[in-house]
Write an enzyme that holds these catalytic residues in place. Sequence first.
Site, PDB file in Angstrom:
ATOM      1  N   ASP A 174      39.662  39.132  -4.721  1.00 32.91           N
ATOM      2  CA  ASP A 174      40.122  37.910  -5.393  1.00 32.91           C
ATOM      3  C   ASP A 174      40.891  38.291  -6.645  1.00 32.91           C
ATOM      4  OD1 ASP A 174      40.457  35.407  -6.500  1.00 32.91           O
ATOM      5  OD2 ASP A 174      38.310  35.005  -6.782  1.00 32.91           O
TER       6      ASP A 174
ATOM      7  N   MET B  10      34.266  27.298 -13.056  1.00 34.54           N
ATOM      8  CA  MET B  10      34.255  28.049 -14.327  1.00 34.54           C
ATOM      9  C   MET B  10      33.635  27.195 -15.424  1.00 34.54           C
ATOM     10  SD  MET B  10      38.034  29.723 -14.334  1.00 34.54           S
ATOM     11  CE  MET B  10      38.798  30.369 -12.845  1.00 34.54           C
TER      12      MET B  10
ATOM     13  N   MET C 188      36.229  41.657  -7.591  1.00 30.50           N
ATOM     14  CA  MET C 188      37.313  41.000  -8.342  1.00 30.50           C
ATOM     15  C   MET C 188      38.426  42.013  -8.591  1.00 30.50           C
ATOM     16  SD  MET C 188      36.638  37.783  -8.817  1.00 30.50           S
ATOM     17  CE  MET C 188      38.124  37.501  -9.805  1.00 30.50           C
TER      18      MET C 188
ATOM     19  N   SER D 106      42.827  29.895  -2.810  1.00 29.68           N
ATOM     20  CA  SER D 106      42.149  29.353  -3.988  1.00 29.68           C
ATOM     21  C   SER D 106      42.912  28.133  -4.469  1.00 29.68           C
ATOM     22  CB  SER D 106      42.103  30.404  -5.100  1.00 29.68           C
ATOM     23  OG  SER D 106      41.862  29.769  -6.336  1.00 29.68           O
TER      24      SER D 106
ATOM     25  N   HIS E 193      38.792  28.355  -1.019  1.00 29.67           N
ATOM     26  CA  HIS E 193      38.072  29.013  -2.113  1.00 29.67           C
ATOM     27  C   HIS E 193      38.146  28.110  -3.349  1.00 29.67           C
ATOM     28  CE1 HIS E 193      36.829  32.711  -4.361  1.00 29.67           C
ATOM     29  NE2 HIS E 193      37.628  32.238  -5.326  1.00 29.67           N
TER      30      HIS E 193
ATOM     31  N   HIS F 157      33.103  29.873  -5.571  1.00 30.49           N
ATOM     32  CA  HIS F 157      33.053  31.081  -6.403  1.00 30.49           C
ATOM     33  C   HIS F 157      32.592  30.643  -7.793  1.00 30.49           C
ATOM     34  CE1 HIS F 157      35.521  34.482  -8.531  1.00 30.49           C
ATOM     35  NE2 HIS F 157      34.212  34.644  -8.662  1.00 30.49           N
TER      36      HIS F 157
ATOM     37  N   PHE G  70      41.525  33.244 -14.605  1.00 28.15           N
ATOM     38  CA  PHE G  70      42.837  32.608 -14.438  1.00 28.15           C
ATOM     39  C   PHE G  70      43.531  33.090 -13.167  1.00 28.15           C
ATOM     40  CE2 PHE G  70      41.780  32.857 -18.889  1.00 28.15           C
ATOM     41  CZ  PHE G  70      41.966  31.546 -19.309  1.00 28.15           C
TER      42      PHE G  70
ATOM     43  N   MET H 240      31.844  31.174 -11.390  1.00 26.48           N
ATOM     44  CA  MET H 240      32.026  32.003 -12.580  1.00 26.48           C
ATOM     45  C   MET H 240      31.320  31.287 -13.723  1.00 26.48           C
ATOM     46  SD  MET H 240      35.947  33.009 -11.782  1.00 26.48           S
ATOM     47  CE  MET H 240      36.048  31.687 -10.585  1.00 26.48           C
TER      48      MET H 240
HETATM   49  C1  DX5 Z   1      40.390  33.916 -10.864  1.00 30.32           C
HETATM   50  C2  DX5 Z   1      39.924  33.171  -9.660  1.00 30.32           C
HETATM   51  C3  DX5 Z   1      40.829  33.288  -8.493  1.00 30.32           C
HETATM   52  C4  DX5 Z   1      42.244  32.793  -8.729  1.00 30.32           C
HETATM   53  C5  DX5 Z   1      43.140  33.701  -7.957  1.00 30.32           C
HETATM   54  O1  DX5 Z   1      39.354  34.158 -11.722  1.00 30.32           O
HETATM   55  O2  DX5 Z   1      38.642  33.624  -9.238  1.00 30.32           O
HETATM   56  O3  DX5 Z   1      40.273  32.730  -7.302  1.00 30.32           O
HETATM   57  O4  DX5 Z   1      42.485  31.480  -8.348  1.00 30.32           O
HETATM   58  O5  DX5 Z   1      44.452  33.404  -8.215  1.00 30.32           O
HETATM   59  P1  DX5 Z   1      45.653  34.386  -7.874  1.00 30.32           P
HETATM   60  O6  DX5 Z   1      45.629  34.591  -6.374  1.00 30.32           O
HETATM   61  O7  DX5 Z   1      46.839  33.671  -8.351  1.00 30.32           O
HETATM   62  O8  DX5 Z   1      45.398  35.689  -8.589  1.00 30.32           O
HETATM   63 ZN    ZN Z   2      37.900  32.999  -7.248  1.00 31.09          ZN
END
Ligand code: DX5
Ligand code: ZN
Length: 220
Positions: free
Chosen positions: A173, A35, A135, A8, A31, A64, A141, A66
Site C-alpha cells: 500500500d 485515519m 506499507m 483505495s 480499500h 485499513h 496520505f 490507521m
Molecule cells: C496511505 C493509505 C493508502 C493511500 C494510497 O496511508 O493507506 O491506502 O490511499 O494512495 P496511493 O496509491 O496514491 O499511494
Molecule cells: Zn491504506
Amino acid sequence: MKPLISPSILNSDLGDLRGQLRLIQRADVAHVDVMDNHFVPNLTWGLPVVESCVKADVLPIDAHLMIEDPDRWAPAYAEVGCASVTFHAEAAAAPIRTAREIRRHGARVGLGLKPATDITPYVDLLHEFDMILVMTVEPGFGGQSFLGSMLPKIRRTREAINAAGIEVSVQVDGGISRTTIELAAEAGADNFVAGSAIFRAEDAPAEIDVLRALAARHRH
Ligand code: DX5
Ligand code: ZN
C-alpha cells in the site's frame, strides 16, 4: 495466488461514495482508509462511513485502520461486515487477541507494518493473520512515492509465509502504479492497493486491468 487489486477510495470523489465504488467495480475489493489524526497526521472517517461502503454492496470492503487502540475499535469493523480488517502492529497492545476477535466476527484479518517496523517479531505469529500489509509509504496520505527500500521486507515476509507452509496474503500500500507494481509483485506481494494510480487515471476501470495484468506476470 491470483493477484488482487484493491483501489483505495481515499482520494476519490467522496460526495459520491456509491458512484465511486461502482467505478471500480471490476476490482477485487475496495480499500477504505480509516485515519484518526493520532496514529497518522490525517483524519478521514470512522465506522458509519465504512458501514455505508459495506451496505452499498458493490465490492467486498478491506478496512485499513490507521488508528490508535485498535484492540478496542477494530472488531466492530468486522461486525459491520467488512471482508477484511487490517490494524497496525505499532498500535496494538494485544495483536493476537484482536486478530482472533476479528476472525470470530467472520472477517479476514491483516497486520499492518509501517516502513520502519520489521516483520521478524511476527514470523511465528503469521498463522494468526490472513494478510500482512507492508506499507510502501509512511501511512497518512495518498500520492506519495513508492519506497523501494521496502522490497527486502516484502521478500522476507513472503519467504517466511512460504517457509511456514501457510496461505497468507502480502498486501502492499502506497505508491503502487504501472511503474512500481511489478517490483512489488516480483518481491512477493499478491494484493495491491492503489489510490492515485487508479482514481487519477483517465479510465479507472482500464487502469485496474492494466495493473492486474502487470502483477500477474509474477505469481507466488
Ligand atoms: C496511505 C493509505 C493508502 C493511500 C494510497 O496511508 O493507506 O491506502 O490511499 O494512495 P496511493 O496509491 O496514491 O499511494
Ligand atoms: Zn491504506
